[in-house]
Motif scaffolding. Structure first.
Motif, short mmCIF file in Angstrom:
data_model
loop_
_atom_site.label_atom_id
_atom_site.label_comp_id
_atom_site.label_asym_id
_atom_site.label_seq_id
_atom_site.Cartn_x
_atom_site.Cartn_y
_atom_site.Cartn_z
N LEU A 107 0.86 -1.18 0.00
CA LEU A 107 0.00 0.00 0.00
C LEU A 107 0.89 1.23 0.00
O LEU A 107 1.84 1.32 0.79
N PHE A 108 0.60 2.16 -0.90
CA PHE A 108 1.42 3.37 -0.96
C PHE A 108 0.56 4.56 -1.37
O PHE A 108 -0.53 4.41 -1.90
N ASP A 109 1.09 5.74 -1.07
CA ASP A 109 0.38 6.98 -1.39
C ASP A 109 1.32 7.88 -2.18
O ASP A 109 2.30 7.42 -2.76
N ASN A 110 1.05 9.18 -2.16
CA ASN A 110 1.84 10.12 -2.97
C ASN A 110 3.24 10.41 -2.41
O ASN A 110 3.97 11.20 -3.00
N ARG A 111 3.64 9.76 -1.33
CA ARG A 111 5.00 9.91 -0.82
C ARG A 111 6.01 9.17 -1.70
O ARG A 111 7.22 9.34 -1.54
N THR A 112 5.51 8.33 -2.60
CA THR A 112 6.38 7.59 -3.50
C THR A 112 5.72 7.49 -4.86
O THR A 112 4.65 8.05 -5.07
N THR A 113 6.37 6.80 -5.78
CA THR A 113 5.83 6.65 -7.13
C THR A 113 5.67 5.17 -7.45
O THR A 113 6.36 4.31 -6.87
N LEU A 114 4.81 4.89 -8.40
CA LEU A 114 4.64 3.52 -8.86
C LEU A 114 5.96 2.99 -9.39
O LEU A 114 6.33 1.84 -9.15
N GLY A 115 6.70 3.81 -10.10
CA GLY A 115 7.98 3.39 -10.66
C GLY A 115 8.95 2.92 -9.59
O GLY A 115 9.61 1.88 -9.76
N LEU A 116 9.06 3.66 -8.50
CA LEU A 116 9.97 3.27 -7.43
C LEU A 116 9.49 2.00 -6.75
O LEU A 116 10.28 1.10 -6.46
N VAL A 117 8.19 1.89 -6.51
CA VAL A 117 7.64 0.68 -5.89
C VAL A 117 7.92 -0.53 -6.77
O VAL A 117 8.40 -1.57 -6.29
N ARG A 118 7.66 -0.41 -8.07
CA ARG A 118 7.90 -1.52 -8.99
C ARG A 118 9.38 -1.90 -9.03
O ARG A 118 9.72 -3.08 -9.06
N LEU A 119 10.24 -0.91 -9.06
CA LEU A 119 11.68 -1.15 -9.10
C LEU A 119 12.15 -1.94 -7.88
O LEU A 119 12.88 -2.92 -7.99
N LYS A 120 11.71 -1.51 -6.70
CA LYS A 120 12.14 -2.15 -5.46
C LYS A 120 11.41 -3.47 -5.20
O LYS A 120 11.91 -4.33 -4.49
N MET A 121 10.23 -3.61 -5.80
CA MET A 121 9.43 -4.82 -5.59
C MET A 121 10.12 -6.05 -6.15
O MET A 121 10.05 -7.13 -5.55
N LYS A 122 10.79 -5.92 -7.28
CA LYS A 122 11.45 -7.08 -7.91
C LYS A 122 12.43 -7.74 -6.95
O LYS A 122 12.40 -8.95 -6.75
N ALA A 123 13.30 -6.94 -6.34
CA ALA A 123 14.28 -7.50 -5.41
C ALA A 123 13.60 -8.09 -4.17
O ALA A 123 14.00 -9.14 -3.68
#
Length: 162
Positions: A107-123
């Motif tokens: 769960l995330f809000d405007n403190r981050t971006t979808l791109g950053l979440v997706r990037l970090k999610m892989k690892a």
């Protein structure tokens, strides 16, 4: 269909490693909360900000959402969708399959971006998959799988009575 939590269990060390991996992911991605849900809808873990909803009901709906999307994938010729994304006005969630038995919900809000979440999610998914594969290999007993020493015993007993 994958087996649910009834066919596996994890130790305190497993839980610590899983929690640490999720905390690292939340820190790196600046997401609010991560929930782990098994494919049967059981809540496995929650890390980060506590959600302001019933996490048990959420876990059930998450598993149903993933199952429905698996069926949609089959309709279009895919075996499954390994990730799902739901975007709201203020809140969004990103879901990823972990080792075909567990779903990571972020769960995330405007403190981050979808791109950053997706990037970090892989690892994070790779790390969690490694941890869960070790758990699944032990099964519900918590012990490493042993070769079946009774394999073939029925055949040998039958031969005695022939």
């Amino acid at each position: 269909m994958s087996a649910g939590a009834a066919s596996w269990s994890f130790t305190e060390d497993d839980f610590g490693a899983i929690t640490q991996s999720l905390q690292r992911f939340l820190y790196d991605s600046n997401a609010r909360c991560a929930l782990l849900v098994d494919r049967t809808g059981q809540l496995v873990a929650t890390v980060g900000e506590q959600p302001n909803f019933d996490p048990t009901a959420f876990a059930t709906l998450t598993a149903a959402d993933f199952s429905a999307n698996d069926q949609l994938a089959k309709l279009i010729g895919e075996t499954d969708f390994s990730t799902l994304f739901h975007q709201g006005e203020r809140e969004s969630m990103y879901l990823a399959d972990v080792a075909r038995r567990v779903i990571l919900v972020v769960l995330f809000d405007n403190r981050t971006t979808l791109g950053l979440v997706r990037l970090k999610m892989k690892a994070a998914v790779d790390d969690l998959a490694r941890l869960f594969e070790q758990v699944f290999a032990r099964g519900a007993s918590g012990q490493p799988a042993q070769p079946n020493i009774l394999a073939g015993a029925d055949d040998e007993i039958d031969k005695l009575f022939q």
